[in-house]
Design a protein around this motif. Structure first.
Motif, short mmCIF file in Angstrom:
data_model
loop_
_atom_site.label_atom_id
_atom_site.label_comp_id
_atom_site.label_asym_id
_atom_site.label_seq_id
_atom_site.Cartn_x
_atom_site.Cartn_y
_atom_site.Cartn_z
N THR A 53 -0.65 5.22 -7.51
CA THR A 53 -1.38 5.17 -8.77
C THR A 53 -2.87 5.40 -8.48
N LYS A 54 -3.63 5.64 -9.54
CA LYS A 54 -5.09 5.80 -9.37
C LYS A 54 -5.70 4.55 -8.76
N ALA A 55 -5.23 3.37 -9.18
CA ALA A 55 -5.75 2.10 -8.65
C ALA A 55 -5.44 1.98 -7.15
N GLN A 56 -4.25 2.40 -6.75
CA GLN A 56 -3.89 2.34 -5.33
C GLN A 56 -4.73 3.30 -4.50
N ILE A 57 -5.01 4.47 -5.05
CA ILE A 57 -5.87 5.43 -4.34
C ILE A 57 -7.27 4.85 -4.19
#
Length: 96
Positions: A53-57
Motif C-alpha cells: 500500500t502507499k502507507a507501507q511504501i
C-alpha cells in the motif's frame, strides 16, 4: 494462488530494507529484486499476497532513511570515506 508481479519505484527505498521487510508486508512467499521499468530504477515485487500500500511504501522509505543514517554513522566511527575511489584493474582485450 497465482503470483503477481509489480514495479515499485526505488526513489528513497534502500535495497537492504525492502529485501528485509517485504515478507512482513506481502507474505512469506514475497520476493523482491532490483528492476528498471521505463527508465526508472526500482524493484520488482512478486507475491501471492497483497500488494504494498502507499502507507507501507512510506514506511519502507522511513526505514530506509533510518538505515542509511545508521550506516553513515557507522562509517564515521570507523573513519571510512564512503565514496572513496577504488582502483579497478581492467584486462585489455586482444584484437584477434
Amino acid at each position: 494462488m497465482t503470483a503477481n508481479s509489480y514495479f515499485v519505484p526505488g526513489f528513497g527505498i534502500s535495497r537492504a530494507v525492502i529485501q528485509n521487510e517485504i515478507r512482513y508486508h506481502c507474505g512469506p512467499d514475497a520476493i523482491v529484486r532490483p528492476y528498471t521499468h521505463q527508465g526508472r530504477d526500482g524493484f520488482l515485487v512478486t507475491t501471492t499476497g497483497p500488494p504494498l500500500t502507499k502507507a507501507q511504501i512510506e514506511d519502507l522509505k522511513m526505514s530506509s532513511r533510518d538505515y542509511e543514517e545508521k550506516q553513515s554513522r557507522r562509517a564515521d566511527e570507523v573513519d571510512v570515506f564512503v565514496n572513496q575511489p577504488i582502483a579497478v584493474t581492467q584486462r585489455m582485450r586482444r584484437s584477434g
